[in-house]
Design an enzyme around this catalytic site. Structure first.
Site, PDB file in Angstrom:
ATOM      1  N   ASP A 245       4.318  -6.562 -14.611  1.00  0.00           N
ATOM      2  CA  ASP A 245       3.964  -5.470 -13.692  1.00  0.00           C
ATOM      3  C   ASP A 245       4.752  -4.224 -14.042  1.00  0.00           C
ATOM      4  O   ASP A 245       5.969  -4.298 -14.260  1.00  0.00           O
ATOM      5  CB  ASP A 245       4.272  -5.919 -12.258  1.00  0.00           C
ATOM      6  CG  ASP A 245       4.077  -4.813 -11.236  1.00  0.00           C
ATOM      7  OD1 ASP A 245       3.167  -3.996 -11.415  1.00  0.00           O
ATOM      8  OD2 ASP A 245       4.841  -4.803 -10.245  1.00  0.00           O
TER       9      ASP A 245
ATOM     10  N   SER B 180       4.827  -5.847  -2.819  1.00  0.00           N
ATOM     11  CA  SER B 180       4.695  -4.410  -3.021  1.00  0.00           C
ATOM     12  C   SER B 180       5.379  -3.619  -1.890  1.00  0.00           C
ATOM     13  O   SER B 180       6.553  -3.825  -1.627  1.00  0.00           O
ATOM     14  CB  SER B 180       3.216  -4.048  -3.160  1.00  0.00           C
ATOM     15  OG  SER B 180       3.056  -2.760  -3.691  1.00  0.00           O
ATOM     16  N   TYR B 181       4.644  -2.706  -1.217  1.00  0.00           N
ATOM     17  CA  TYR B 181       5.263  -1.930  -0.144  1.00  0.00           C
ATOM     18  C   TYR B 181       5.663  -2.807   1.044  1.00  0.00           C
ATOM     19  O   TYR B 181       6.442  -2.380   1.898  1.00  0.00           O
ATOM     20  CB  TYR B 181       4.340  -0.800   0.330  1.00  0.00           C
ATOM     21  CG  TYR B 181       5.087   0.278   1.088  1.00  0.00           C
ATOM     22  CD1 TYR B 181       5.694   1.331   0.411  1.00  0.00           C
ATOM     23  CD2 TYR B 181       5.222   0.219   2.469  1.00  0.00           C
ATOM     24  CE1 TYR B 181       6.414   2.299   1.092  1.00  0.00           C
ATOM     25  CE2 TYR B 181       5.941   1.186   3.165  1.00  0.00           C
ATOM     26  CZ  TYR B 181       6.535   2.224   2.467  1.00  0.00           C
ATOM     27  OH  TYR B 181       7.262   3.172   3.151  1.00  0.00           O
TER      28      TYR B 181
ATOM     29  N   HIS C  63       1.698  -7.791 -10.756  1.00  0.00           N
ATOM     30  CA  HIS C  63       2.128  -7.303  -9.451  1.00  0.00           C
ATOM     31  C   HIS C  63       1.724  -8.272  -8.343  1.00  0.00           C
ATOM     32  O   HIS C  63       2.485  -8.502  -7.403  1.00  0.00           O
ATOM     33  CB  HIS C  63       1.494  -5.922  -9.205  1.00  0.00           C
ATOM     34  CG  HIS C  63       2.045  -5.183  -8.041  1.00  0.00           C
ATOM     35  ND1 HIS C  63       3.339  -4.717  -7.988  1.00  0.00           N
ATOM     36  CD2 HIS C  63       1.475  -4.808  -6.861  1.00  0.00           C
ATOM     37  CE1 HIS C  63       3.539  -4.080  -6.847  1.00  0.00           C
ATOM     38  NE2 HIS C  63       2.427  -4.132  -6.139  1.00  0.00           N
TER      39      HIS C  63
ATOM     40  N   GLY D 211       0.821  -1.209   0.000  1.00  0.00           N
ATOM     41  CA  GLY D 211       0.000   0.000   0.000  1.00  0.00           C
ATOM     42  C   GLY D 211       0.858   1.263   0.000  1.00  0.00           C
ATOM     43  O   GLY D 211       1.118   1.833  -1.047  1.00  0.00           O
TER      44      GLY D 211
END
Length: 465
Positions: A380, A181-182, A432, A85
């Protein structure tokens, strides 16, 4: 000094915990999920959901959902899944779209069992972190505006220590962390916090063995450089935009961009058109799903038996807003958000401390002997495979094996290379969120990671004679 203060605070937390709960098994049983709305099949495994308070003063409380392994959970490791996020729900994305056993059908009201769930081979723990994400909450509204990397790591460590007190049968079990991701920040930062705490407190309940990150934000400069290269080499942006992005974006924060980089990003969006930037070769979701849509129209569009559905996130938005679902998951109605969201934009927009790089943490954790894998879906644009390759190159690790394809059912599943202290795997045709786009390949990857084995090679063909 900061870590020593954290250590003392954690000891105080645990002392409070011991004095407040006389029977942790009793609380564990209160968290057991007995029935889920829209699930019309019986499952053989137990699952639990509920809250763990990580700060008594503000009542900062994190929400979890834990699934025992399908078979012999007492002999399987525990794996914590963290979402990115920052501010996206592990319950909504990791569980309900990717690696969890229950995925949401397109009606937003019913579930189907994911045949490629990772709890086939491990006990899986999903955590909504930081506070303000999903069903996690605080009594101090200012804390929703002051989230950052450091507090997220500290809170996650406190959560784990208290969770293992509630589930003592899992203390000392092999423990791994994974996500995407984050979470490329969250995971190594939490791993570092665990290693530091174990050393200082001689703590044994969290038996961390390693971690695996996918399409992971790692280093601002390398990540930006990889995005530019990927966008240009796949023909998605013009030569001019590519050159401008290299000038204005490569030296800025990936999370908090500059005005010049934002202007170039707007140009990139125009040149990309209406595609899914998380998966460039699959359809873009064009349907606006709501809870008023008819079951007849949307029946089973999200089923695993159908082709990839780009609108799955909308189905989760409906399902986890249902009062019956929240009651079944033991959500506190007084603390529940007025409208539950898959991702909190507030966390993203007000994020405080975001490390420019976590590569320094990698060096420390590689030296500690942890099993570390990085994987990347190769379609991605957000954190593309090129970014991950730049980051691995920056680590300066000597190769321990040749670059080679790996296989599943005789087909190339991706490519892989081992380095001294790290394994790199690409997943062919995945975006992703690798387990969403390529769930079968994602499970193959996970099994190899847990076993510490190389990705599968092509089996020799049998002789015709």
């Amino acid at each position: 000094m900061k870590r020593w203060v954290l250590f003392l605070n954690l000891l105080c937390v645990l002392m409070n915990l011991q004095s407040g709960i006389s029977n942790p098994i009793e609380q564990q049983e209160k968290d057991r999920v007995l029935e889920l709305p829209g699930l019309f099949v019986n499952v053989s495994f137990a699952h639990y959901s509920g809250y763990v308070t990580v700060n008594q003063k503000s009542n900062r409380t994190l929400f979890y959902w834990f699934f025992e392994a399908v078979e012999q959970p007492s002999s399987k490791p525990i794996v914590l899944w963290l979402q990115g996020g920052p501010g996206c729900s592990s319950i909504a994305l990791g569980q309900a779209e990717e690696i969890g056993p229950f995925h949401v059908n397109a009606d937003g009201k019913s579930l189907y069992v994911n045949p490629y769930s990772w709890n086939q081979v491990a006990n899986i723990l999903f955590l909504d972190s930081p506070v303000g994400t999903g069903f996690s909450y605080t009594n101090d509204p200012s804390e929703l505006l002051t989230n950052g990397d450091q507090r997220t790591a500290d809170d996650s460590l406190v959560f784990l220590l208290k969770w293992f007190e509630r589930f003592p049968q899992y203390k000392g079990r092999d423990f791994y962390i994974t996500g995407e991701s984050y979470a490329g920040h969250f995971i190594p930062q939490l791993a570092q916090a665990i290693v530091s705490y174990k050393w200082s407190a001689q703590e044994r309940s969290i038996n961390l063995k390693g971690y695996m990150v996918g399409n992971a934000l790692t280093d601002d400069f390398n990540d930006h450089a990889g995005v530019s290269e990927f966008l240009w080499s796949t023909g998605l942006i013009s030569d001019q935009t590519y050159k401008l992005r290299k000038i204005y974006c490569h030296h800025v924060s990936f999370l908090h961009s500059s005005d010049d980089c934002k202007k170039i990003s707007d140009v990139v969006s125009i040149e990309l058109g209406n595609i899914d930037i998380y998966s460039i070769y699959t359809p873009f979701c064009t349907r606006n799903v709501s809870d008023s849509d008819s079951l007849k129209t949307l029946k089973n569009i999200g089923s695993i038996n159908e082709k990839y559905d780009p609108c799955t996130q909308q189905y989760s938005s409906i399902y986890f807003n249902l009062p019956t679902v929240q009651k079944a998951l033991h959500v506190n109605p007084e603390a529940a958000p007025s409208k539950w969201e898959v991702c909190s934009r507030r966390s993203f927009n007000t994020w405080k401390d975001s490390a420019t790089s976590v590569l320094n943490i990698y060096h420390k954790l590689i030296a500690s002997g942890l099993r570390i894998w990085m994987f990347s879906g190769d379609t991605d644009t957000v954190i593309p495979v090129t970014s991950t390759r730049y980051n691995i190159d920056a680590l300066g690790l000597p190769p321990a094996s040749p670059w080679r394809p790996w296989y599943d059912d005789g087909q190339v599943g991706g490519w892989t290379q081992q380095y001294a202290g790290l394994n790199f795997v690409t997943v062919r045709g995945a975006g992703h969120k690798v387990p969403l786009i390529r769930p079968k390949l994602g499970l193959v990857l996970f099994k190899s990671f847990l076993s510490g084995s190389p990705m599968p090679s092509l089996s020799p063909r049998k002789s015709d004679s």
